[in-house]
Write a protein that holds these residues in place. Structure first.
Motif, short mmCIF file in Angstrom:
data_model
loop_
_atom_site.label_atom_id
_atom_site.label_comp_id
_atom_site.label_asym_id
_atom_site.label_seq_id
_atom_site.Cartn_x
_atom_site.Cartn_y
_atom_site.Cartn_z
N VAL A 1 -64.92 62.61 44.59
CA VAL A 1 -65.05 61.69 45.72
C VAL A 1 -66.12 62.19 46.69
O VAL A 1 -66.95 61.42 47.18
CB VAL A 1 -63.70 61.51 46.45
CG1 VAL A 1 -63.85 60.58 47.65
CG2 VAL A 1 -62.64 60.98 45.50
N ARG B 1 -65.91 55.63 54.44
CA ARG B 1 -66.31 55.41 53.05
C ARG B 1 -66.61 53.94 52.78
O ARG B 1 -67.55 53.60 52.04
CB ARG B 1 -65.23 55.91 52.09
CG ARG B 1 -65.11 57.42 52.06
CD ARG B 1 -64.07 57.89 51.06
NE ARG B 1 -64.52 57.63 49.70
CZ ARG B 1 -63.86 56.86 48.82
NH1 ARG B 1 -62.77 56.23 49.19
NH2 ARG B 1 -64.31 56.72 47.60
N LEU C 1 -59.79 57.23 44.73
CA LEU C 1 -60.71 57.02 43.61
C LEU C 1 -62.13 57.25 44.11
O LEU C 1 -62.48 56.78 45.20
CB LEU C 1 -60.57 55.61 43.04
CG LEU C 1 -59.51 55.39 41.96
CD1 LEU C 1 -59.53 53.94 41.50
CD2 LEU C 1 -59.70 56.31 40.77
N THR D 1 -57.22 56.89 37.15
CA THR D 1 -56.27 56.16 38.02
C THR D 1 -54.97 56.93 38.14
O THR D 1 -54.40 57.04 39.24
CB THR D 1 -56.00 54.76 37.46
OG1 THR D 1 -57.23 54.06 37.31
CG2 THR D 1 -55.09 53.97 38.39
N VAL E 1 -62.95 50.96 39.38
CA VAL E 1 -62.07 49.80 39.52
C VAL E 1 -62.33 48.91 38.30
O VAL E 1 -63.17 48.01 38.33
CB VAL E 1 -62.34 49.04 40.83
CG1 VAL E 1 -61.39 47.85 40.96
CG2 VAL E 1 -62.19 49.98 42.02
N GLN F 1 -56.33 49.84 41.95
CA GLN F 1 -57.49 50.72 41.95
C GLN F 1 -58.37 50.49 43.17
O GLN F 1 -58.88 51.44 43.77
CB GLN F 1 -58.30 50.50 40.67
CG GLN F 1 -57.60 50.98 39.42
CD GLN F 1 -58.30 50.55 38.15
OE1 GLN F 1 -58.94 49.49 38.11
NE2 GLN F 1 -58.18 51.34 37.10
N GLN F 2 -58.54 49.23 43.57
CA GLN F 2 -59.35 48.93 44.75
C GLN F 2 -58.73 49.55 46.00
O GLN F 2 -59.43 50.11 46.85
CB GLN F 2 -59.48 47.42 44.92
CG GLN F 2 -60.33 46.98 46.11
CD GLN F 2 -61.78 47.41 45.98
OE1 GLN F 2 -62.32 47.41 44.88
NE2 GLN F 2 -62.40 47.76 47.09
N THR G 1 -65.37 56.34 43.01
CA THR G 1 -66.43 55.33 43.06
C THR G 1 -65.89 53.96 42.69
O THR G 1 -64.87 53.82 42.02
CB THR G 1 -67.57 55.69 42.09
OG1 THR G 1 -67.03 55.86 40.76
CG2 THR G 1 -68.24 56.99 42.50
N ALA G 2 -66.63 52.95 43.11
CA ALA G 2 -66.21 51.58 42.88
C ALA G 2 -66.21 51.22 41.40
O ALA G 2 -65.46 50.33 40.98
CB ALA G 2 -67.13 50.62 43.65
N TYR H 1 -59.26 53.22 45.95
CA TYR H 1 -60.66 53.48 46.31
C TYR H 1 -60.85 53.40 47.82
O TYR H 1 -61.50 54.25 48.43
CB TYR H 1 -61.55 52.49 45.59
CG TYR H 1 -63.00 52.51 46.03
CD1 TYR H 1 -63.79 53.64 45.84
CD2 TYR H 1 -63.58 51.40 46.63
CE1 TYR H 1 -65.11 53.67 46.24
CE2 TYR H 1 -64.90 51.41 47.03
CZ TYR H 1 -65.67 52.55 46.84
OH TYR H 1 -66.97 52.57 47.24
N GLU H 2 -60.27 52.38 48.44
CA GLU H 2 -60.39 52.21 49.89
C GLU H 2 -59.75 53.37 50.64
O GLU H 2 -60.23 53.76 51.71
CB GLU H 2 -59.74 50.89 50.32
CG GLU H 2 -60.48 49.65 49.84
CD GLU H 2 -59.69 48.38 50.06
OE1 GLU H 2 -58.49 48.48 50.43
OE2 GLU H 2 -60.24 47.28 49.84
#
Length: 552
Positions: free
Chosen positions: A259, A309, A200, A214, A206, A191-192, A202-203, A195-196
């Motif tokens: 996003v 981001r 995804l 996900t 995660v 998930q991280q 928002t943080a 996100y990077e």
């Protein structure tokens, strides 16, 4: 009699040494008793009658104790014992016998050569980050085993018994795969990374639980990268997720998503967004992103890519601060809002932040109980775009442009100010510090725990460790994975293993570290479970890809 007992002990020891599998204990004790009985028959033949009678008295007790054991189905398939047979039952995938018997169960903190094979296999199957394997059964290895057990519907206790060991070492063992409803640290890492890469929103998504958001993100990543869109993170998806070839979700004009909405809210908070967040990537968003990029050492292209981001959501993000001398579309937007509220005339909407705009901002700040500095920072921008901002007092004169300032406006505006396009942050291409200071910083973290995806300061993975250490000595290096270090390109590339020197970054297949003095390396080691200082062994040379010289 002492000699007889010594002979018994020896024979019993040999018999027991031949038995090691936990589900063959009954058979082992039978074999031990049989060995003792046979030994007695041989030895007693040479003893006098008194010794024979004394020794026989012990036999019924041994047999009686043994009869309390109940045979199991596993006993029917026990390996035959022969004088020249192996010390341990064979386990498929274990290539050789070990001097020390394989423990029935591998538990935390144990050391044994079989752990090296176990780690190598887990790394190959994708359950463990690539590293030089060790014989230590530590936290990282245990976590990898738990994920393997989860995937294969085994009890997730992290303990390696005969069945788990055989399953992992089997040629038919399945590669790592994660899917909906899975839970674990590995899911957090996936998930991280999503996100990077911008998949995804928002943080806070995660979470370590593979839910709907996900799955949607995985499918989007697979679509963009032309993979089968099954929503599962299998071997191909995982390999691509951490490779330099992966295509990020580069949000741009016209797109609508959660996003985009999350990014707009952050831009608004930092004072860059001049309109209400709505999830649509329109002109206002493009302008806000460009303004943010110009002040945060990013490529000014208006795209909301992964690096932008990450900078946007970082605690180090530089907030907007429009001030005298700035120019651009954002200035025009601010001037328009000031004009509607009665602080300046419409004729002053020029796109240049001059004295008239500064005076209007100061009046706006006083009227709305803000700190009066004449600059449009995050608080001023928030109030200006809130819809609840107070209008200019009725008796307050509107700011007008004098002929001299008008002339200045035209000259400055026509020439273009570099203020909004420049940055006070040093370029990422310029590095300060030295090789010795880098090594010193690296060694200061010895013993810190290894955590996959961690970037410090308390825990690290291999690439996160290099990233953190470089930034501590003034090298503005963004976070990239070990795979990304293959082609980072900004430093001097070292193509020969023998040419490495202290302070270089060494890149091997799936791993990265910092070369130290005397042929050693400091790195965040998954197999050791912590940051270590160790020798550059043949493993590093065999897996060497390249090095990068940061200093000189």
């Amino acid at each position: 009699m002492g000699g007889i007992l010594t002979e018994f002990d020896k024979r019993q020891g040999i018999a027991e040494k031949r038995i090691s599998a936990p589900n063959n204990r009954w058979y082992g004790r039978r074999a031990g008793v049989m060995a003792i009985t046979i030994g007695l028959a041989i030895v007693l033949a040479s003893c006098d009658q008194k010794q024979v009678e004394e020794t026989k008295a012990t036999i019924p007790q041994l047999v009686l104790e043994d009869e309390t054991l109940t045979p199991t189905q596993a006993d029917e398939t026990v390996m035959a014992l022969t004088p020249d047979g192996p010390i341990l039952p064979s386990v498929e995938g274990v290539e050789a016998e070990f001097t020390d018997p394989i423990p029935d169960y591998l538990r935390h903190g144990m050391r044994h050569p079989i752990v090296t094979q176990l780690q190598e296999r887990l790394m190959m199957l994708g359950f463990m980050d690539t590293d030089e394997p060790t014989d230590l059964y530590g936290d990282v290895t245990i976590n990898a085993v738990k994920v393997y057990q989860r995937q294969n519907k085994l009890a997730q206790d992290g303990v390696v018994g005969p069945n788990t060991l055989k399953a992992i070492l089997s040629p038919d063992a399945k590669y790592y795969a994660a899917q909906k409803d899975d839970d674990g640290d590995d899911i957090s890492r996936i998930q991280q990374r999503l996100y990077e890469l911008g998949y995804l929103a928002t943080a806070d998504l995660v979470t370590g639980h593979f839910g709907d958001s996900t799955e949607i993100a995985v499918k989007k990543m697979q679509e963009v990268n032309e993979l089968d869109q099954d929503g599962k993170v299998g071997r191909k998806t995982m390999n691509l997720l951490y490779s330099e070839e992966v295509k990020p979700n580069m949000l741009s004009f016209g797109e609508t998503s959660e996003v985009v909405l999350a990014a707009q809210k952050r831009l608004k908070l930092l004072g860059y967004m001049t309109s209400e967040p709505d999830g649509n990537y329109g002109n206002d968003t493009v302008m806000a992103v460009k303004q943010f990029q110009s002040r945060n050492d990013q490529v000014v292209d208006g795209y909301l890519g992964p690096s932008t981001r990450m900078a946007l959501n970082s605690d180090m993000a530089v907030p907007n601060g429009l001030r005298i001398g700035d120019s651009g579309d954002t200035i025009s937007k601010v001037q328009n809002m000031l004009s509607k509220l009665g602080y300046i005339n419409a004729a002053n909407v020029t796109g240049y932040y001059g004295e008239v705009t500064e005076n209007a901002v100061k009046l706006f700040q006083r009227t709305n109980n803000l700190s009066v500095d004449g600059a449009v920072g995050a608080q001023t921008m928030t109030m200006l775009t809130s819809g609840s901002a107070k209008k200019a007092p009725a008796n307050a004169p509107r700011q007008t442009t004098s002929s001299s300032s008008s002339s200045r406006t035209q000259t400055s505006g026509g020439g273009g100010s570099t203020s909004s396009g420049g940055s006070s942050v040093p370029s990422t291409g310029s590095a300060s510090g030295s090789a010795s200071s880098l090594i010193s910083v690296a060694k200061s973290k010895l013993g810190s725990p290894y955590v996959w995806g961690a970037k410090g300061p308390g825990s690290f993975d291999c690439s996160g460790f290099v990233y953190w250490c470089l930034n501590q000595v003034g090298v503005r290096q963004s976070y990239i994975t070990s795979s990304g270090w293959r082609s980072v390109g900004r430093y001097t590339k070292i193509t020969s293993y023998s040419n490495l020197r202290a302070g270089d970054i060494i890149v091997v297949s799936g791993h990265v570290g910092i070369v130290a003095e005397g042929g050693t390396v400091v790195d965040a080691s998954s197999s050791n479970g912590r940051v270590v200082h160790r020798s550059l062994s043949s493993w590093w040379q065999r897996n060497f890809i390249c090095g990068w010289r940061i200093f000189g």
